[in-house]
Enzyme design. Structure first.
Site, short mmCIF file in Angstrom:
data_model
loop_
_atom_site.label_atom_id
_atom_site.label_comp_id
_atom_site.label_asym_id
_atom_site.label_seq_id
_atom_site.Cartn_x
_atom_site.Cartn_y
_atom_site.Cartn_z
N HIS A 3 0.80 -1.24 0.00
CA HIS A 3 0.00 0.00 0.00
C HIS A 3 0.82 1.28 0.00
O HIS A 3 0.28 2.36 -0.15
CB HIS A 3 -0.95 0.03 1.21
CG HIS A 3 -0.25 0.39 2.50
ND1 HIS A 3 0.45 -0.51 3.24
CD2 HIS A 3 -0.15 1.58 3.14
CE1 HIS A 3 0.94 0.09 4.31
NE2 HIS A 3 0.61 1.35 4.28
C1 UD1 Z 1 -1.92 6.13 5.12
C2 UD1 Z 1 -0.64 6.63 5.75
C3 UD1 Z 1 0.39 5.52 5.79
C4 UD1 Z 1 -0.17 4.27 6.45
C5 UD1 Z 1 -1.51 3.88 5.82
C6 UD1 Z 1 -2.12 2.76 6.60
C7 UD1 Z 1 -0.18 9.01 5.36
C8 UD1 Z 1 0.63 9.98 4.61
N1 UD1 Z 1 -0.08 7.71 5.00
O1 UD1 Z 1 -1.61 5.78 3.78
O2 UD1 Z 1 1.52 5.95 6.53
O3 UD1 Z 1 0.75 3.24 6.31
O4 UD1 Z 1 -2.40 5.00 5.83
O5 UD1 Z 1 -3.04 2.06 5.86
O6 UD1 Z 1 -0.89 9.36 6.25
N2 UD1 Z 1 -8.64 5.20 0.11
C9 UD1 Z 1 -9.89 4.66 -0.08
N3 UD1 Z 1 -10.64 4.40 1.04
C10 UD1 Z 1 -10.23 4.67 2.30
C11 UD1 Z 1 -8.97 5.23 2.47
C12 UD1 Z 1 -8.19 5.49 1.38
O7 UD1 Z 1 -10.31 4.40 -1.19
O8 UD1 Z 1 -10.98 4.40 3.26
C13 UD1 Z 1 -7.79 5.44 -1.08
C14 UD1 Z 1 -8.02 6.80 -1.71
O9 UD1 Z 1 -7.88 6.66 -3.09
C15 UD1 Z 1 -6.86 7.60 -1.15
C16 UD1 Z 1 -5.76 6.55 -1.05
O10 UD1 Z 1 -6.42 5.35 -0.69
O11 UD1 Z 1 -6.49 8.67 -1.99
C17 UD1 Z 1 -4.67 6.86 -0.05
O12 UD1 Z 1 -5.22 7.08 1.26
P1 UD1 Z 1 -4.42 7.94 2.35
O13 UD1 Z 1 -5.12 7.88 3.64
O14 UD1 Z 1 -4.10 9.27 1.80
O15 UD1 Z 1 -3.03 7.18 2.43
P2 UD1 Z 1 -2.72 5.66 2.70
O16 UD1 Z 1 -2.05 5.12 1.50
O17 UD1 Z 1 -3.93 4.97 3.20
N1 UDP Z 2 -4.27 -4.92 8.47
C1 UDP Z 2 -5.59 -5.37 8.46
N2 UDP Z 2 -6.13 -5.71 7.26
C2 UDP Z 2 -5.45 -5.64 6.09
C3 UDP Z 2 -4.11 -5.17 6.12
C4 UDP Z 2 -3.56 -4.81 7.33
O1 UDP Z 2 -6.22 -5.47 9.50
O2 UDP Z 2 -6.02 -5.99 5.05
C5 UDP Z 2 -3.66 -4.57 9.75
C6 UDP Z 2 -2.37 -5.28 10.02
O3 UDP Z 2 -2.62 -6.55 10.60
C7 UDP Z 2 -1.66 -4.32 10.96
C8 UDP Z 2 -2.12 -2.97 10.46
O4 UDP Z 2 -3.32 -3.19 9.73
O5 UDP Z 2 -2.11 -4.49 12.28
C9 UDP Z 2 -1.09 -2.39 9.54
O6 UDP Z 2 -1.63 -1.32 8.84
P1 UDP Z 2 -1.16 -0.88 7.41
O7 UDP Z 2 -0.43 -1.97 6.73
O8 UDP Z 2 -2.34 -0.32 6.74
O9 UDP Z 2 -0.21 0.37 7.72
P2 UDP Z 2 1.27 0.55 8.31
O10 UDP Z 2 1.44 -0.33 9.48
O11 UDP Z 2 2.21 0.27 7.21
O12 UDP Z 2 1.28 1.99 8.64
#
Ligand code: UD1
Ligand code: UDP
Length: 385
Positions: A222
């Site tokens: 992701h």
């Molecule tokens: C964010 C965090 C990242 C973390 C991740 C956990 C920042 C800069 N990044 O990244 O550090 O590892 O969350 O999962 O804060 N989207 C959806 N539905 C949702 C949420 C997101 O469709 O409920 C899609 C949208 O297209 C959005 C994209 O995901 O633009 C990115 O979402 P965003 O929250 O900006 O960043 P993450 O990649 O989720």
């Molecule tokens: N996780 C989850 N479902 C998924 C992927 C991740 O519940 O489909 C959980 C995972 O077990 C961990 C946390 O989300 O506890 C990690 O989050 P993510 O990978 O989104 O972000 P990061 O840790 O890299 O910030």
């Protein structure tokens, strides 16, 4: 002493999971002393990226949901700061609790510190030493706006000292006289707490995927660097498909909506190949219990997630990290995680090594005793005594 009013700021998937450890510890031993208010920024909003965690982990529904949704970094963060400021003005908390390194963390740190509310940062001190990652900027700013900093590993604690934080500081703690602690990892608290429950509640989920215990590979992708760089995403997915086909192993991929969106819009024919492959199982984001069941029962984990890297260690699985660096350096030093970046040769070599020979790997206890949330709460309470 009157009850301490603590505002918990969450917004992204891993923060709901982390906050659940703190909420559980408050319910268990400190509900007389600490009153918790949950502010959800709305950074994640799909049911399977947000609601499912509140339901499954029995976290109190957010008292405030700012509903900011997805946007560019600046726009998203500024909307969060505005919303958080309004809540802080109204609630006047004793302290503000932040987790990790997302834009929600950064917004909380800026809003709270500028209004002179003490910031408590859980997961402080982690560094990738790569400032092109949005999370690295978020971590550095949040740490330097904090009063209590809880570092989950030795490496994180040392990073804080390198940046001038002094372990010898004594009370009264303030943003100019902050306190740093070496603790364990609250995600380990959760893994221990939920591991058996996941088996009890979710075994049907594993059966529905028709995978053999210990016979499949779990993949999550992701990170911005892997999803928004089309070439990298293409290389990663093509390498994974070919390894799955070559070894006839199933690769289960609960993919973040961001990754699905990039695949659909930028690499539609590869997305079709992935969906058609009998060895690739793309599924929606898993719930936390489903996820830890997948982790526990996988043969190996391939990920760019911070949380999933650590969970691979908690559940004693080797892990290939689809990045050039990691904040969880102890895993790489230990030889149970390998940094393979988006390099097909490194991914292949790492995969074959872990597939053929995992029996001599060891998983020392790097992340505490499973009672980190209680430790953090005690220190917060002491700050107000
Ligand atoms: C964010 C965090 C990242 C973390 C991740 C956990 C920042 C800069 N990044 O990244 O550090 O590892 O969350 O999962 O804060 N989207 C959806 N539905 C949702 C949420 C997101 O469709 O409920 C899609 C949208 O297209 C959005 C994209 O995901 O633009 C990115 O979402 P965003 O929250 O900006 O960043 P993450 O990649 O989720
Ligand atoms: N996780 C989850 N479902 C998924 C992927 C991740 O519940 O489909 C959980 C995972 O077990 C961990 C946390 O989300 O506890 C990690 O989050 P993510 O990978 O989104 O972000 P990061 O840790 O890299 O910030």
């Amino acid at each position: 002493m009157s009850q301490i009013k603590l505002i918990n700021i969450v917004g992204a998937r891993p923060q709901f999971i982390k906050a659940s450890a703190i909420s559980r510890a408050i319910k268990l031993s400190s509900s007389d002393t600490i009153g918790e208010i949950i502010v959800h920024t709305g950074q994640h909003y799909d049911k399977e990226m947000s609601d499912v965690f509140f339901d499954e982990l029995e976290i109190h529904q957010p008292h405030y949901n700012l509903g900011v949704g997805s946007s560019s970094h600046g726009r998203q963060t500024s909307m969060m700061i505005t919303g958080i400021e309004e809540v802080l003005l109204k609630e006047k908390p004793d302290c503000v609790l932040l987790y990790g390194d997302t834009n929600s963390t950064l917004a909380g740190a800026i809003a709270a510190s500028k209004m002179h509310f003490p910031v408590v940062h859980v997961e402080a001190g982690l560094r990738s030493f790569n400032k092109t990652m949005p999370e690295e900027i978020n971590r550095i700013v949040s740490d330097h706006a904090s009063t209590l900093l809880f570092a989950p590993t030795n490496a994180a604690f040392k990073n804080l000292m390198r940046e001038g934080f002094r372990p010898e500081n004594s009370p009264r703690y303030t943003i100019d006289n902050p306190k740093i602690y070496l603790t364990g990892d609250i995600m380990y608290d959760n893994a221990l707490f939920y591991s058996e429950l996941a088996e009890k509640k979710k075994s049907a989920f594993l059966e529905s995927l028709k995978v053999k215990r210990n016979g499949f590979v779990l993949v999550t992708i992701h990170r911005e660097i892997n999803t928004d760089n089309t070439r990298r995403l293409e290389v990663l997915m093509k390498t994974l498909i070919s390894l799955a086909q070559e070894t006839s192993m199933t690769f289960v991929m609960p993919l973040h909506p961001r990754t699905i969106l990039s695949l659909k819009t930028k690499l539609p024919s590869l997305f079709e190949d992935l969906n058609k492959s009998p060895f690739i199982r793309i599924i929606p984001p898993a719930s936390y219990l489903e996820m830890i069941l997948l982790e526990k029962n996988s043969r190996m984990i391939i990920t760019d997630s911070g949380g999933v890297q650590k969970e691979s260690h908690f559940f004693r699985k080797p892990c290939l990290v689809l990045r050039a660096e990691t904040e969880w350096v102890e895993l790489v030093k230990n030889g149970t995680a390998e940094l393979v970046d988006a390099d097909p040769v490194k991914i292949r070599d790492g995969f074959m090594k872990f597939k053929n020979d995992g029996s001599d790997l060891t998983y020392p206890s790097f992340y505490g005793d499973g009672k980190t949330a209680e430790f953090i709460l005690n220190e917060i309470i002491m700050m107000f005594e």
